[in-house]
Every structure is written in C-alpha cells, then in structure tokens.
Design a protein around this motif. Sequence first.
Motif, PDB file in Angstrom:
ATOM      1  N   ALA A 187       0.797  -1.157   0.047  1.00 43.91           N
ATOM      2  CA  ALA A 187      -0.027  -0.040  -0.061  1.00 43.91           C
ATOM      3  C   ALA A 187       0.876   1.393  -0.135  1.00 43.91           C
ATOM      4  CB  ALA A 187      -0.984   0.104   1.073  1.00 43.91           C
ATOM      5  N   PRO A 188       1.027   1.818  -1.014  1.00 46.05           N
ATOM      6  CA  PRO A 188       1.723   3.320  -1.032  1.00 46.05           C
ATOM      7  C   PRO A 188       1.152   4.454  -0.390  1.00 46.05           C
ATOM      8  CG  PRO A 188       0.294   3.223  -2.910  1.00 46.05           C
ATOM      9  CD  PRO A 188       0.112   2.053  -2.266  1.00 46.05           C
ATOM     10  N   ASP A 189       1.872   5.363   0.062  1.00 46.93           N
ATOM     11  CA  ASP A 189       1.399   6.601   0.704  1.00 46.93           C
ATOM     12  C   ASP A 189       0.514   7.077  -0.096  1.00 46.93           C
ATOM     13  OD1 ASP A 189       2.030   9.609   1.120  1.00 46.93           O
ATOM     14  OD2 ASP A 189       1.940   8.594   2.897  1.00 46.93           O
ATOM     15  N   ARG A 190      -0.900   7.348   0.461  1.00 50.22           N
ATOM     16  CA  ARG A 190      -1.746   7.900  -0.139  1.00 50.22           C
ATOM     17  C   ARG A 190      -1.759   9.289  -0.729  1.00 50.22           C
ATOM     18  NH1 ARG A 190      -6.569   4.861  -0.488  1.00 50.22           N
ATOM     19  NH2 ARG A 190      -7.618   7.024  -0.650  1.00 50.22           N
ATOM     20  N   ARG A 191      -0.976  10.100  -0.030  1.00 46.89           N
ATOM     21  CA  ARG A 191      -0.874  11.602  -0.199  1.00 46.89           C
ATOM     22  C   ARG A 191       0.332  11.514  -1.364  1.00 46.89           C
ATOM     23  NH1 ARG A 191       1.273  15.775   4.411  1.00 46.89           N
ATOM     24  NH2 ARG A 191      -1.066  15.150   4.869  1.00 46.89           N
ATOM     25  N   ARG A 192       1.231  10.727  -1.519  1.00 46.23           N
ATOM     26  CA  ARG A 192       2.252  10.717  -2.546  1.00 46.23           C
ATOM     27  C   ARG A 192       1.482  10.355  -3.815  1.00 46.23           C
ATOM     28  NH1 ARG A 192       6.860   6.949  -2.187  1.00 46.23           N
ATOM     29  NH2 ARG A 192       7.504   7.968  -4.104  1.00 46.23           N
ATOM     30  N   SER A 233      -1.940  10.819  -4.617  1.00 47.60           N
ATOM     31  CA  SER A 233      -2.658  11.635  -4.864  1.00 47.60           C
ATOM     32  C   SER A 233      -2.051  12.807  -5.596  1.00 47.60           C
ATOM     33  CB  SER A 233      -3.578  12.404  -3.655  1.00 47.60           C
ATOM     34  OG  SER A 233      -4.403  13.494  -4.014  1.00 47.60           O
ATOM     35  N   ASP A 234      -0.711  13.361  -5.197  1.00 44.69           N
ATOM     36  CA  ASP A 234      -0.233  14.209  -5.630  1.00 44.69           C
ATOM     37  C   ASP A 234       0.288  13.908  -7.278  1.00 44.69           C
ATOM     38  OD1 ASP A 234      -0.506  15.859  -3.523  1.00 44.69           O
ATOM     39  OD2 ASP A 234       1.716  15.412  -2.739  1.00 44.69           O
ATOM     40  N   ALA A 235       0.637  12.527  -7.276  1.00 46.84           N
ATOM     41  CA  ALA A 235       1.064  12.255  -8.519  1.00 46.84           C
ATOM     42  C   ALA A 235      -0.036  12.068  -9.511  1.00 46.84           C
ATOM     43  CB  ALA A 235       1.516  10.584  -8.663  1.00 46.84           C
ATOM     44  N   VAL A 236      -1.465  11.635  -9.175  1.00 49.11           N
ATOM     45  CA  VAL A 236      -2.617  11.710  -9.864  1.00 49.11           C
ATOM     46  C   VAL A 236      -2.898  13.047 -10.351  1.00 49.11           C
ATOM     47  CG1 VAL A 236      -4.881  11.034 -10.133  1.00 49.11           C
ATOM     48  CG2 VAL A 236      -3.219   9.498  -9.002  1.00 49.11           C
ATOM     49  N   LYS A 237      -2.819  14.271  -9.409  1.00 53.11           N
ATOM     50  CA  LYS A 237      -3.278  15.368  -9.845  1.00 53.11           C
ATOM     51  C   LYS A 237      -2.232  15.916 -10.915  1.00 53.11           C
ATOM     52  CE  LYS A 237      -5.410  16.615  -5.567  1.00 53.11           C
ATOM     53  NZ  LYS A 237      -5.245  17.407  -4.302  1.00 53.11           N
ATOM     54  N   GLY A 238      -0.855  15.712 -10.820  1.00 49.66           N
ATOM     55  CA  GLY A 238       0.286  15.981 -11.732  1.00 49.66           C
ATOM     56  C   GLY A 238       0.205  15.540 -12.996  1.00 49.66           C
ATOM     57  N   PHE A 239      -0.738  14.439 -13.396  1.00 51.66           N
ATOM     58  CA  PHE A 239      -0.909  14.152 -14.765  1.00 51.66           C
ATOM     59  C   PHE A 239      -2.043  14.739 -15.259  1.00 51.66           C
ATOM     60  CE2 PHE A 239       1.095   9.827 -13.348  1.00 51.66           C
ATOM     61  CZ  PHE A 239       2.046   9.687 -14.396  1.00 51.66           C
ATOM     62  N   ARG A 240      -2.906  15.389 -14.654  1.00 54.42           N
ATOM     63  CA  ARG A 240      -4.106  15.998 -15.101  1.00 54.42           C
ATOM     64  C   ARG A 240      -4.849  15.292 -16.174  1.00 54.42           C
ATOM     65  NH1 ARG A 240      -3.679  21.109 -13.023  1.00 54.42           N
ATOM     66  NH2 ARG A 240      -5.157  22.007 -14.704  1.00 54.42           N
ATOM     67  N   VAL A 241      -5.118  14.025 -15.980  1.00 60.70           N
ATOM     68  CA  VAL A 241      -5.539  13.122 -17.150  1.00 60.70           C
ATOM     69  C   VAL A 241      -7.295  13.973 -17.194  1.00 60.70           C
ATOM     70  CG1 VAL A 241      -6.277  10.887 -17.460  1.00 60.70           C
ATOM     71  CG2 VAL A 241      -4.419  11.405 -16.499  1.00 60.70           C
TER      72      VAL A 241
END
Length: 423
Positions: free
Chosen positions: A312-317, A319-327
């Motif tokens: 289980a990865p850190d959820r904050r990391r 979330s930040d990466a998902v936002k960065g993709f701006r899919v």
Amino acid sequence: TQDEGERAGINRLTQELSRGNNTALFDHTIDDLPPAFTPAQATRAVVAEQAFAFSAGRGKKGEPHTADSPVCRCVIILARGDTLFETLWLNLTVYNPATKDPVPSLTDGEDRPVWERDERGRPDRDPPIPTGYLDYLTWQSRALLLQPENETDGDVVVRRVSYAQGRKFERPAGFFDPMAAYRRDTQTGFPAVRLIEDKALWRDSAALFQFAEADQFRGPTVLETLGQLAPDVLPRAHRYRLSAFGLCTDKAKVHFWRHETLPLSLHYLDHPIRRNALKRALGLAEAVASDVLRRAVWAAVSAALTGDQGQAPDRRRVSDAVKGFRVEDLYWSELERPFRLLLTDIGEAALEGLEDTLDNGVRDWYRGTLRPAAWRAYERTVGRLDSARELRAAARGRDVLATRLRALAVRERLLDSRTEAAT
C-alpha cells in the motif's frame, strides 16, 4: 445616491481595470490617475456594480464592511432570440404583486422599485429582505454618486465616484432568483450554481432544465415559465440561445468572469424525457471521469510507486502524482463540442419514437465520445511511461480502465456484457 463614503476612481466600478491591490495582468490603471469614462460608460458601470459587487472588507477611512450584492456569486441565465421581442418573451417572469411571488413578502410594506421608495438612498432605513420582486430587481447594493467633469473641449467625463456600502441583502427563506439555477447541498440547502475555475458550465447544464425534481434541483424560473407560455407566441421548432454570465470569486478576489452560450431548444421545457436524457448523458460523463478514469490512473500510479500490487503506497504521494498527470483535464477538454451537438440532437429529436431515439443517442454518446476520450486521455499521459516498472504500472491501469468501462456499460444498460467485452 449620496455624497458620502470613499471618494474613488471610476475604475472602482469595473472588474476588468486594475484597482486597489487586485491582480491585473493586462491593465496598468492606477487609482491616482483613473480613466475618463463617458456618461454612457459610467452609467453601465454603475448598473453592473449594483448587481455584481462582492464583499471586499472594510473600505478606507473606517468605511463599513461591504456586503455581497444579490447576484455576484451565482450564474445568471439569459435566454436570447434573434430579436428584442423574442428575447423579452423568452425571459418573462409571471409576477403576482398580491402574493409577491416569486419573491415572498417577508417584510411589511408595498413592493415598489427603488425610485418610488421614500427611503431610497438611506440603507440604514431599508430592510435587508426585499418586499417583493420589484424591490429585488432594483436593489441598490452600493451608494454611489458620480463626479462629472468638463473637459477643455466641452465634453463631460467621469473620473471619480463617491463609493459606500448601500443596502445589504439577505436572501429570504424559500427565495430563488428567477434567472439562476440551484442544486441541493446537504450542508447549505440550495446554493446557486456558480462558476468553478476548472469546471466548464456545460457540465452543470442538467440543473438548468430540471423543474420536476424540486428536492434536488431548482432550474431558473424564467425557463419554467417559458415552458408554460402559449406555444403560438414563439415557434417551438426554432433554435434559441442560452447565455450564462458570472464571476468566479474567492473571498475578495475575482479569478475570472465568463460568458458561456449553449443552444436552447424549447422542447426541453415541456418534454421531461428530453431533460432526463440530458441528465443521464452528463451523469455518464461524470462517472467515466471519477469512477473509471481516475481509478485507473490511481491504480497505475500506486503500482509505479510500490512495484508490488500487494503493498500500500502513501496515499498523499499517490494523490499528488495523480493530480500531476491532469488526465481529467485532458478528458473534459475533448467533450465540450460533442456535448453541444448532443444537446442540439436531444432537443430537436422527432416526437415519434422519441424514447428509443434518445436511448440510442445516449448510447452513441458513451460509445463514440466518452469511452474513446477516456482511453485517449489515459494513453497521452500515464500510457507514455517508459521504464520497466512504469510499463507494468501503465498496463495495470489499462486493466482497471477496461474493467470499469465494461462494468459501467453493463450497469447503465448501454451494451450487454458480451458486446462490451468484444470491444
């Protein structure tokens, strides 16, 4: 209305000009050297300020706190035709002075426009709740007095204005502005639909045409009234336009103001089945974005960060990466033009076999627009990861994307499971 309060430059009345400490990118107006407005320009600025002035804290020299004007933080809807006659008819509101409908009378006194009120210009004596619709339409949220000057060539210009808080506004219980749409919120009741910086207005268009589901939506009263007017006045087959105006604000800052236009078919107003099809189409678009695409990107990022699906990865990391993709931004950017075509098709579909036609239209919207847009958005962002671990992560996201698209199609009866699996 009074020569009291702060003496300010005329740019105080315009959002597009720099003033005070607001942010202005393409204007260099300064308060000490305000521009010169013609009387016509100054008059339009006064009318706009009375409607769209927003709370901005205390003024200079101990001026009282300025309050929001009635419509500064909502989207105002205007139906437009090809002529002034059509536009006036499209925006009629049936008003009963005896009951004060659509604005309930919660204060004593006769409903009158501001220029017929004995208390005009005295905000301290005016009640904060309107006595009726005429009072509301002529609300003076600011006390303003223009300071005209004579130029050397004889022309009259306006560079300065006396500016103070006018009549403060309190929304009466049960009151809904006839030219605004409202959506139910579990915490705040029925707030007005507002402009959101990263959300185009067309994504909220279902709220504009919903009149039956009063527990969830409150469409603009002017559109509901329009649907009840005699069809002989305006041809139902003609295509009109629906304009929306508003500000996107955060406390005392204006991020932007926007004018959007959507095609308007009067058939939406008297055929609930069309409105339901529109609502379903928009619901599918939101579901693909939030329940399908976002989860697929989350799965891919989680796999990329851990390299092991069992960890289980850190959820904050994540979330930040998902936002960065701006899919999702890429996904929504592809949908506006197809949605306008869908909006027109739903409104102009023939009555014969209407239900089957609309069902097919929604299926085509999903198969031909939403699903391909989701795949393209994914492949243009997460799909371009190229290291060994990232390739495996991108493949994991593709599996989630395909599975959830298939589940959504089956759940919404857009395709049966065998057909969906084959595609």
